[in-house]
Design an enzyme around this catalytic site. Structure first.
Site, PDB file in Angstrom:
ATOM      1  N   ILE A 137      -1.975  -4.122   4.426  1.00 30.38           N
ATOM      2  CA  ILE A 137      -0.596  -3.644   4.456  1.00 30.38           C
ATOM      3  C   ILE A 137      -0.622  -2.185   4.037  1.00 30.38           C
ATOM      4  O   ILE A 137      -1.523  -1.754   3.311  1.00 30.38           O
ATOM      5  CB  ILE A 137       0.353  -4.488   3.561  1.00 30.38           C
ATOM      6  CG1 ILE A 137      -0.190  -4.616   2.133  1.00 30.38           C
ATOM      7  CG2 ILE A 137       0.581  -5.856   4.153  1.00 30.38           C
ATOM      8  CD1 ILE A 137       0.718  -5.431   1.216  1.00 30.38           C
ATOM      9  N   ASP A 138       0.332  -1.411   4.512  1.00 33.13           N
ATOM     10  CA  ASP A 138       0.335   0.027   4.261  1.00 33.13           C
ATOM     11  C   ASP A 138       0.389   0.352   2.768  1.00 33.13           C
ATOM     12  O   ASP A 138       0.875  -0.448   1.960  1.00 33.13           O
ATOM     13  CB  ASP A 138       1.536   0.684   4.947  1.00 33.13           C
ATOM     14  CG  ASP A 138       1.484   0.560   6.460  1.00 33.13           C
ATOM     15  OD1 ASP A 138       0.377   0.413   7.004  1.00 33.13           O
ATOM     16  OD2 ASP A 138       2.556   0.597   7.092  1.00 33.13           O
ATOM     17  N   LYS A 139      -0.062   1.546   2.443  1.00 37.56           N
ATOM     18  CA  LYS A 139      -0.057   2.011   1.056  1.00 37.56           C
ATOM     19  C   LYS A 139       1.303   1.834   0.395  1.00 37.56           C
ATOM     20  O   LYS A 139       1.403   1.319  -0.721  1.00 37.56           O
ATOM     21  CB  LYS A 139      -0.463   3.501   1.026  1.00 37.56           C
ATOM     22  CG  LYS A 139      -0.323   4.142  -0.352  1.00 37.56           C
ATOM     23  CD  LYS A 139      -0.577   5.639  -0.283  1.00 37.56           C
ATOM     24  CE  LYS A 139      -0.317   6.295  -1.636  1.00 37.56           C
ATOM     25  NZ  LYS A 139      -0.483   7.773  -1.574  1.00 37.56           N
ATOM     26  N   THR A 141       3.791  -0.047   1.336  1.00 36.33           N
ATOM     27  CA  THR A 141       4.369  -1.384   1.502  1.00 36.33           C
ATOM     28  C   THR A 141       3.804  -2.270   0.398  1.00 36.33           C
ATOM     29  O   THR A 141       2.599  -2.277   0.179  1.00 36.33           O
ATOM     30  CB  THR A 141       3.999  -1.977   2.879  1.00 36.33           C
ATOM     31  OG1 THR A 141       4.519  -1.124   3.909  1.00 36.33           O
ATOM     32  CG2 THR A 141       4.575  -3.375   3.042  1.00 36.33           C
ATOM     33  N   ARG A 237       7.619  -1.168  11.159  1.00 35.80           N
ATOM     34  CA  ARG A 237       8.186   0.171  11.028  1.00 35.80           C
ATOM     35  C   ARG A 237       8.519   0.767  12.403  1.00 35.80           C
ATOM     36  O   ARG A 237       9.605   1.337  12.612  1.00 35.80           O
ATOM     37  CB  ARG A 237       7.218   1.077  10.269  1.00 35.80           C
ATOM     38  CG  ARG A 237       6.964   0.604   8.837  1.00 35.80           C
ATOM     39  CD  ARG A 237       5.774   1.314   8.206  1.00 35.80           C
ATOM     40  NE  ARG A 237       5.982   2.757   8.090  1.00 35.80           N
ATOM     41  CZ  ARG A 237       5.031   3.602   7.701  1.00 35.80           C
ATOM     42  NH1 ARG A 237       3.811   3.165   7.425  1.00 35.80           N
ATOM     43  NH2 ARG A 237       5.299   4.889   7.600  1.00 35.80           N
TER      44      ARG A 237
END
Length: 302
Positions: A137-139, A141, A237
């Protein structure tokens, strides 16, 4: 940089490009090959082709294999929230702002550094920089993700991701008031043709499907639950921005003028469910919204 070339004989006709290269490059996974193809390091007859390109007799494949980067990823005593752990898996509730694994220019302070301090037995399938990492998962998020502690667990979890049987539910705060109570966004995604940092909706992109449901409407914003069918980079996103409702705080796909002083997008991986690699029982983990998320909801509520 290592250069390799292959000339296709008739017994390899109609084989996918990524399948052929995986079979002919020793020690390279299919995911690694697909990554090279995505980065346009692979050409067929001097043209860029996709992973699913079907080979023809006489095709000439050329590819560039980057030199491996020698890294020593160090264990670091970084606090992490462990929701569950056994000999096969660790389930983590990742905080906002933490990068999942080391990458060029960012080799410390990641979840992998923290995991290496916590335990030494992580799956080695993804190499030294991404041990045990099945999905990311993104930084910016927050939320739940599962890490594999051995190769068998890794392969079985990766298969669930591939066949879309893993439950992944996110909560997002988006801009604007959504009219539909629920819906599905089916829009293929790929690397932006000009801005290579971005992902965009592309006709020739990879299949990407997001199911959404409105949880609550506020004045100017909507709280939505997003269930992933596929798991492409930045999928929620990009999909929400594509339908005119970008995530609040998103620095890449959101509004340039932001209402709140946020460190990143309002996106939390709230629920994760999977079949345990050994027991074959279904397990599901549901997390609370973190403090940063609740704080913004209190503001939009007022």
């Amino acid at each position: 940089m290592e250069i390799k070339e292959f000339l296709i004989e008739d017994n390899y006709e109609d084989i996918r490009l990524d399948v052929f290269l995986t079979d002919h490059l020793e020690g390279k996974s299919r995911a690694y090959i697909q990554g090279l193809i995505e980065k346009e390091e692979v050409k067929v007859n001097d043209k860029i082709r996709k992973s699913n390109y079907k080979l023809k007799k006489g095709d000439r494949i050329s590819l560039s294999i980057p030199e491996p980067i020698s890294l020593d990823v160090e264990a670091e005593e970084i606090p992490i929230e462990i929701l569950y752990e056994d000999s096969d898996v660790i389930v983590i509730n990742k905080s906002q702002g933490m990068v999942v694994h080391p990458a060029p220019g960012n080799y410390s302070g990641t979840l992998v550094n923290a995991l290496l301090y916590h335990c030494k037995d992580l799956s080695g399938i993804n190499g030294i920089t991404r041990p045990g990492i099945v999905h990311r998962i993104d930084k910016d998020t927050s939320g739940v993700l599962v890490v594999a502690k051995n190769d068998n667990a890794h392969n079985k979890l990766a298969e669930q991701l591939k066949n879309h049987s893993m439950t992944r539910v996110y909560v997002a705060l988006v801009e604007g008031i959504m009219k539909e109570d629920e819906g599905t966004i089916n829009a293929p995604l790929g690397r932006h043709p000009v801005d290579r940092i971005k992902i965009s909706v592309l006709k020739e992109g990879r299949n990407a499907v997001t199911h959404f449901k409105v949880v609550r409407r506020y004045e100017g914003n909507t709280l939505v639950e997003c269930r992933l069918e596929t798991g492409r980079t930045h999928q929620i996103r990009v999909h929400m921005a594509h339908i005119g409702h970008p995530l609040v705080g998103d620095p890449v796909y959101g509004y340039k003028k932001q209402k709140f002083n946020l460190k990143g997008q309002m996106l939390h991986a709230k629920k994760l469910g999977f079949i345990h690699p050994s027991t074959e029982e279904y397990m599901e983990f549901d997390t609370e919204l973190p403090k940063y998320f609740k704080k913004i909801l209190d503001i939009v509520e007022k």
